[in-house]
Scaffold this active site. Sequence first.
Site, PDB file in Angstrom:
ATOM      1  N   LEU A 138      86.956  96.944 -57.060  1.00 16.81           N
ATOM      2  CA  LEU A 138      86.351  98.196 -57.504  1.00 16.81           C
ATOM      3  C   LEU A 138      85.031  97.980 -58.224  1.00 16.81           C
ATOM      4  O   LEU A 138      84.171  98.857 -58.231  1.00 16.81           O
ATOM      5  CB  LEU A 138      87.312  98.943 -58.448  1.00 16.81           C
ATOM      6  N   GLY A 139      84.869  96.841 -58.856  1.00 16.81           N
ATOM      7  CA  GLY A 139      83.634  96.570 -59.581  1.00 16.81           C
ATOM      8  C   GLY A 139      83.773  95.330 -60.438  1.00 16.81           C
ATOM      9  O   GLY A 139      84.860  94.761 -60.576  1.00 16.81           O
TER      10      GLY A 139
ATOM     11  N   GLY B 243      83.042  93.857 -64.245  1.00 11.74           N
ATOM     12  CA  GLY B 243      82.716  94.145 -65.631  1.00 11.74           C
ATOM     13  C   GLY B 243      82.185  92.909 -66.315  1.00 11.74           C
ATOM     14  O   GLY B 243      82.147  91.820 -65.747  1.00 11.74           O
ATOM     15  N   GLY B 244      81.741  93.098 -67.569  1.00 11.30           N
ATOM     16  CA  GLY B 244      81.182  91.987 -68.308  1.00 11.30           C
ATOM     17  C   GLY B 244      82.203  90.910 -68.617  1.00 11.30           C
ATOM     18  O   GLY B 244      81.832  89.788 -68.941  1.00 11.30           O
ATOM     19  N   PHE B 245      83.494  91.209 -68.517  1.00 15.87           N
ATOM     20  CA  PHE B 245      84.526  90.231 -68.843  1.00 15.87           C
ATOM     21  C   PHE B 245      85.517  90.039 -67.700  1.00 15.87           C
ATOM     22  O   PHE B 245      86.621  89.551 -67.905  1.00 15.87           O
ATOM     23  CB  PHE B 245      85.273  90.649 -70.116  1.00 15.87           C
ATOM     24  N   GLY B 246      85.144  90.419 -66.507  1.00 14.47           N
ATOM     25  CA  GLY B 246      86.030  90.185 -65.384  1.00 14.47           C
ATOM     26  C   GLY B 246      85.826  91.187 -64.267  1.00 14.47           C
ATOM     27  O   GLY B 246      85.026  92.120 -64.371  1.00 14.47           O
TER      28      GLY B 246
ATOM     29  N   VAL C 216      87.375  94.037 -61.535  1.00 10.15           N
ATOM     30  CA  VAL C 216      88.394  95.081 -61.474  1.00 10.15           C
ATOM     31  C   VAL C 216      88.790  95.311 -60.016  1.00 10.15           C
ATOM     32  O   VAL C 216      87.927  95.465 -59.151  1.00 10.15           O
ATOM     33  CB  VAL C 216      87.882  96.394 -62.102  1.00 10.15           C
TER      34      VAL C 216
ATOM     35  N   LYS D  88      92.308  94.518 -64.101  1.00 15.62           N
ATOM     36  CA  LYS D  88      91.133  93.790 -64.589  1.00 15.62           C
ATOM     37  C   LYS D  88      91.528  92.330 -64.812  1.00 15.62           C
ATOM     38  O   LYS D  88      92.379  92.008 -65.643  1.00 15.62           O
ATOM     39  CB  LYS D  88      90.602  94.389 -65.890  1.00 15.62           C
TER      40      LYS D  88
ATOM     41  N   ASP E 110      80.178 100.652 -76.188  1.00 15.83           N
ATOM     42  CA  ASP E 110      79.538 100.666 -74.866  1.00 15.83           C
ATOM     43  C   ASP E 110      79.858 101.973 -74.150  1.00 15.83           C
ATOM     44  O   ASP E 110      80.202 101.983 -72.973  1.00 15.83           O
ATOM     45  CB  ASP E 110      79.992  99.470 -74.032  1.00 15.83           C
TER      46      ASP E 110
END
Length: 666
Positions: free
Chosen positions: A350-351, A353-356, A358, A372, A469
């Site tokens: 799905l996308g 993120g800054g930490f992993g 998804v 995630k 954020d």
Amino acid sequence: MVFSSFGFGIFLSIQLLVLVIIEAVDLHFVCSNNRGNYTTGSVYQKNLDDFLSSLVTNESSNGYGLYNTSFGQDDDIIDKVYAIGLCRPDLIPDASLKSFKDSAYNLTRACPNQKEAIIWNEYCMVRYSNRSFHFELSPSNNQSTTRSLLSSDVDLFNSELEELIGVLKSQAAAGGLQKKFATESKRVMYSNNQSISGIVQCIPDLEEEECSFCLEEGLRQLQKCCYGMDSARFGNPSCNLRYDVYTTDDPAKYHEPRALSPPTPSANATKNSGGKKKSSTSAGTVIIIAMATVVSFLILIMSICIYLRVKYKRKRIEERAEEIKSAEALQFDFRSIRAATNNFSEANKLGRGGFGIVYRGILPDDKDIAVKRLSRDSAQGDLEFKTEVSLVARLQHRNLVRLLGFCLGKNEKILVYEFVPNGSLDQFIFGEVKRAHLDWDVRYKIIVGIARGLLYLHEDSRLKIIHRDLKASNILLDADMNPKVADFGMARLFDLDQSQGETRRVVGTYGYMAPEYVMRGQFSVKSDVFSFGVLVLEIVSGQKNSSFRNRGNVEDLLSYAWRNWRADTASNIIDPILSSGSRTEMMRCINIGLLCVQQNIADRPTMTSVILMLTGNSLSLPVPSQPAFFMGASDFSKAVELDQAQSSSSVQKSVNEASITELSPR
């Protein structure tokens, strides 16, 4: 040092006894110093005495438990007494008046010589002052029993309690000028023989929105102070509410208020008509009796302290065991997560993120989930990870994406969320096709929903969470276009260099970050309020703050909004496709957005005030001051250079759904 510690222990013991005595008589009062004091024999005392004398009848009552009166000259703004009492209207008139009189009598003695005071007992609230008052939310009082529900039932109970109070709130708020009161009972789902009884009440002359907001605030306060308790009540100057859990074979009964008698004079203070009374006890005997009394008192206090300490330690052990048990119940099997995501396939992504990354997943029961997969550089231990996930998983609000659990595999830490079908808000408000589906009613619902979710994180949850954020891509929309704040509450799970008020590592999305956070690494609830203000202006205008275009000229959204606000052309900010909808609401939202992005941190409203401004259309709004990062056209090139320099050095931009959050357990 020994004597000082001993004396301090005695002081604390006496304080404890005073609190026990106050709880026993069920009185809670606040003496305000804001309005000053009155002197003995003054005009104010005479007016206050006239008020107490008038309580021999119930002529000041409206027949529904409201006593609203004043004493003194109308033009006397210093010594005129305004008094109000709010008692439960389901009491018989004599009982209501008696409770009102007892409360007023006790209040004047609890707060001697003070011109403003308020008191609550189980049945009435009484307040007097030398000023008139209408809709006020402070001071407030809440209290609960010491009996807790079974931990496994707490979340379900709170959900049912919120539903019950919501129904009663609507009934009371819709009441007329005579009565704003509602009471009802319902059987709880987790037990065969228990029900919840709820009672809510507002000052009758409140507007419907004011009553509703006041009761919502009361429920939030009870959920914070009395989480899991089976009986609690809340009161402030404008409304009150309570709930009780009772067995169906012994239903809750609300008895006539007990009399609160004035203190009787001490026997030692009574004068003897025949002169001084001769002592029949020797001085030595008196000293022995006094010493024995003191020793007995100290032994009693020490026993109480030891008992409380042992009880506290036992409770902490039980809570720790319960936390571990709750964490284990939230754990998913790694093989089932791997199967749900088709071995974390690219097609399910799905996308990032800054930490992993998804992924979308489907469990064997056909339930959709968002997975995630956190980066593998976390230094946190498995037990601490489990405990913190179990805490965050208890955060439940209709405007938050729900964390369902976690998964631990070999060198793996995975978070499992509910799946939200409509994707993120930025795909709608910044997309040419989807933007047409966002009429003003939907946009306004999204703004209010985001505000409620943020208020829950700041004030009403069991954890104090600062998102840091908040942006359009971190707002997800469910099937009914209800907003859900995403990526909150996980920072300490994978970012251990955070502190309560400052951080060495500024992470976020430039354009949404407050200036004090960008330049000094300082964050607070007001830095989230700044991000919310930017988001509101984006929703109203349909344009990104970071890439705003004004007829071919590059200009940031905040500068454009401020310039048009000052020129009284704020309608230019509104998205041109919004051909219908309330222009008044649009202009209020622009005003609120500009209030949230003000340069001065103290000038920005709290989310509590934002909710009140959004839902109270009759309330006048403050005039905003210059926003942060406001710039003229000639200064824009310098700002771009500063932006680029910060982006390459101290400011790390978040990608997609990255969340940076501070958890502070309450």
